[in-house]
Write an enzyme that holds these catalytic residues in place. Structure first.
Site, PDB file in Angstrom:
ATOM      1  N   LYS A  12      20.174 -85.803  21.751  1.00 45.32           N
ATOM      2  CA  LYS A  12      20.560 -84.281  20.028  1.00 45.32           C
ATOM      3  C   LYS A  12      21.385 -83.412  20.938  1.00 45.32           C
ATOM      4  O   LYS A  12      21.933 -82.803  22.456  1.00 45.32           O
ATOM      5  CB  LYS A  12      19.627 -83.320  19.247  1.00 45.32           C
ATOM      6  CG  LYS A  12      18.958 -84.054  18.769  1.00 45.32           C
ATOM      7  CD  LYS A  12      18.255 -83.513  17.494  1.00 45.32           C
ATOM      8  CE  LYS A  12      17.302 -84.456  16.382  1.00 45.32           C
ATOM      9  NZ  LYS A  12      16.531 -83.553  16.048  1.00 45.32           N
ATOM     10  N   HIS A  49      13.800 -81.350  23.911  1.00 47.35           N
ATOM     11  CA  HIS A  49      14.299 -80.389  23.358  1.00 47.35           C
ATOM     12  C   HIS A  49      14.818 -78.933  23.631  1.00 47.35           C
ATOM     13  O   HIS A  49      14.740 -78.455  25.161  1.00 47.35           O
ATOM     14  CB  HIS A  49      12.761 -79.831  22.836  1.00 47.35           C
ATOM     15  CG  HIS A  49      11.816 -79.861  22.001  1.00 47.35           C
ATOM     16  ND1 HIS A  49      10.665 -79.418  22.034  1.00 47.35           N
ATOM     17  CD2 HIS A  49      12.003 -80.724  21.288  1.00 47.35           C
ATOM     18  CE1 HIS A  49      10.079 -81.076  21.021  1.00 47.35           C
ATOM     19  NE2 HIS A  49      10.578 -81.495  20.596  1.00 47.35           N
ATOM     20  N   TYR A  73       3.061 -77.851  19.676  1.00 44.89           N
ATOM     21  CA  TYR A  73       1.954 -78.779  20.157  1.00 44.89           C
ATOM     22  C   TYR A  73       0.712 -78.304  20.972  1.00 44.89           C
ATOM     23  O   TYR A  73      -0.502 -79.126  20.392  1.00 44.89           O
ATOM     24  CB  TYR A  73       2.888 -80.002  20.914  1.00 44.89           C
ATOM     25  CG  TYR A  73       3.434 -80.185  21.258  1.00 44.89           C
ATOM     26  CD1 TYR A  73       3.273 -82.056  19.453  1.00 44.89           C
ATOM     27  CD2 TYR A  73       5.049 -80.783  20.807  1.00 44.89           C
ATOM     28  CE1 TYR A  73       4.242 -82.643  19.574  1.00 44.89           C
ATOM     29  CE2 TYR A  73       6.539 -81.297  20.608  1.00 44.89           C
ATOM     30  CZ  TYR A  73       5.725 -82.400  19.605  1.00 44.89           C
ATOM     31  OH  TYR A  73       6.718 -83.083  19.033  1.00 44.89           O
ATOM     32  N   ARG A  91      12.952 -90.374  20.996  1.00 44.24           N
ATOM     33  CA  ARG A  91      13.518 -90.800  19.674  1.00 44.24           C
ATOM     34  C   ARG A  91      13.447 -91.920  19.158  1.00 44.24           C
ATOM     35  O   ARG A  91      14.262 -92.441  20.170  1.00 44.24           O
ATOM     36  CB  ARG A  91      14.716 -89.923  18.973  1.00 44.24           C
ATOM     37  CG  ARG A  91      14.617 -87.941  19.561  1.00 44.24           C
ATOM     38  CD  ARG A  91      15.485 -87.267  19.405  1.00 44.24           C
ATOM     39  NE  ARG A  91      15.391 -86.239  19.320  1.00 44.24           N
ATOM     40  CZ  ARG A  91      15.570 -85.382  20.532  1.00 44.24           C
ATOM     41  NH1 ARG A  91      16.292 -86.015  21.445  1.00 44.24           N
ATOM     42  NH2 ARG A  91      15.389 -83.840  20.327  1.00 44.24           N
ATOM     43  N   ARG A 113       5.951 -89.919  19.080  1.00 39.82           N
ATOM     44  CA  ARG A 113       6.655 -89.251  19.996  1.00 39.82           C
ATOM     45  C   ARG A 113       5.993 -88.103  19.925  1.00 39.82           C
ATOM     46  O   ARG A 113       5.626 -87.130  21.342  1.00 39.82           O
ATOM     47  CB  ARG A 113       8.317 -88.666  19.495  1.00 39.82           C
ATOM     48  CG  ARG A 113       8.278 -87.966  20.540  1.00 39.82           C
ATOM     49  CD  ARG A 113       9.947 -87.874  19.710  1.00 39.82           C
ATOM     50  NE  ARG A 113      10.948 -87.025  19.924  1.00 39.82           N
ATOM     51  CZ  ARG A 113      11.838 -86.052  20.734  1.00 39.82           C
ATOM     52  NH1 ARG A 113      12.009 -86.930  22.174  1.00 39.82           N
ATOM     53  NH2 ARG A 113      11.844 -85.206  20.881  1.00 39.82           N
ATOM     54  N   HIS A 163       8.139 -91.744  14.370  1.00 39.07           N
ATOM     55  CA  HIS A 163       8.221 -91.011  15.196  1.00 39.07           C
ATOM     56  C   HIS A 163       7.018 -89.883  15.792  1.00 39.07           C
ATOM     57  O   HIS A 163       6.758 -89.027  16.595  1.00 39.07           O
ATOM     58  CB  HIS A 163       9.083 -89.774  14.583  1.00 39.07           C
ATOM     59  CG  HIS A 163       9.742 -88.203  14.780  1.00 39.07           C
ATOM     60  ND1 HIS A 163      10.349 -88.777  15.819  1.00 39.07           N
ATOM     61  CD2 HIS A 163       9.584 -86.801  14.832  1.00 39.07           C
ATOM     62  CE1 HIS A 163      11.115 -87.130  16.260  1.00 39.07           C
ATOM     63  NE2 HIS A 163      10.351 -86.183  15.899  1.00 39.07           N
TER      64      HIS A 163
END
Length: 307
Positions: free
Chosen positions: A185, A279, A288, A162, A256, A253
């Site tokens: 995150k 994730h 994806y 990110r 990524r 982004h």
């Protein structure tokens, strides 16, 4: 309207947010969003039910009241995706209070979120991604800034970082090791392999940078020596996509997204890609597969047009 929130509810929300900060490692932007969602909900309920609500009344709300709040939000233009996020925030707060106060929040927690169509990631084609890496520094006014922008976008595409993760690196990361330990995150750590191209790009930037890249200071610097503002990378991407004729979705982004999509196309498995991206849920990574299928069908349609 926020003045109608009861002191007990306001105090509970503050404790809940502090809990998320301390134990869950939630990012400050996430905390701000949660606070706005729950504050709006509490204020609406105070008005809707004709006065400030105690904690018990808020947690044991019937679904009819939950639906009234959701209808109010939609009526003021809140989209289904944003409302689903707000409902998730409200449920998180409600579940926390119910557990702490030993209350039954079954009705509120069983409220269904509005359905919405998830947006698919918009990756660049492999050739376009490589063109971005090769030319993103062309408009920079100084050689070291060109090397800096190239290094940042190479990390986004080559490592799937990110923008906040790339700009969060310190001088201690230079020269780049073969594996980076990234904190993403929610404070979740992951190990990311570093390609030689990324090592080379960062080394070229470090050699040209006029500032001392000390271990505890930001690795990527702005023109005046401070931490690099992500808007400057966004601006560089705007210029390069205009030059290359790329769509508006070609953002930092998107690099990524491109990393993940191209890795999947090359035979990477979803679980590994999930770990590389950081994730929390595999369902996020599964988006994806839809992108890969959509691209496959597009190629098929071009190769086999209808008569």
């Amino acid at each position: 309207m926020s003045l109608a929130i009861s002191p007990a509810a306001r105090a509970a929300m503050a404790e809940w947010l502090a809990h998320l900060r301390a134990l869950n490692g939630a990012a400050e932007n996430t905390i701000t969003a949660y606070a706005a969602d729950v504050s709006g909900f509490l204020a609406f309920m105070a008005q809707h039910r004709g006065g400030t609500e105690g904690l018990a009344g808020l947690v044991t709300l019937p679904q009819s009241d939950m639906r009234a709040w959701m209808a109010h939000e939609r009526g003021r233009g809140v989209g289904a995706r944003s409302l689903a996020r707000a409902l998730s925030s409200v449920k998180g707060f409600t579940a926390w209070v119910a557990d702490r106060e030993n209350l039954d929040a079954t009705a509120a927690l069983s409220t269904r979120a509005p359905k919405f169509r998830r947006k698919l990631p918009r990756p660049l084609a492999e050739t376009a991604a490589m063109d971005v890496l090769a030319t993103v520094g062309n408009d920079a006014r100084e050689e070291w800034i060109a090397a800096r922008d190239t290094a940042v976008v190479t990390l986004l595409y080559g490592c799937g970082l990110r923008i906040s993760e790339a700009l969060g690196l310190t001088g201690a990361a230079s020269p780049l090791p073969g594996v980076l330990r990234i904190t993403g995150k929610g404070g979740k750590e992951r190990l990311v392999p570093v390609l030689p191209a990324a090592q080379k790009a960062v080394a070229a930037y470090a050699a040209l940078c006029p500032y001392d890249l000390t271990p505890n200071a930001p690795l990527f610097r702005g023109a005046r020596g401070g931490a690099l503002n992500p808007r400057l990378i966004s601006g560089a991407m705007e210029r390069v996509r205009a030059r290359l004729g790329l769509p508006a979705t070609a953002t930092p982004h998107a690099l990524r997204h491109s990393f993940a999509t191209h890795l999947l196309s090359a035979g990477g498995d979803l679980r590994t890609i999930q770990e590389l991206l950081g994730h929390a849920s595999l369902s996020t990574t599964q988006a994806y597969t839809a992108v890969d299928t959509a691209r496959l069908m597009e190629v098929y349609a071009k190769a086999h047009p209808r008569a």
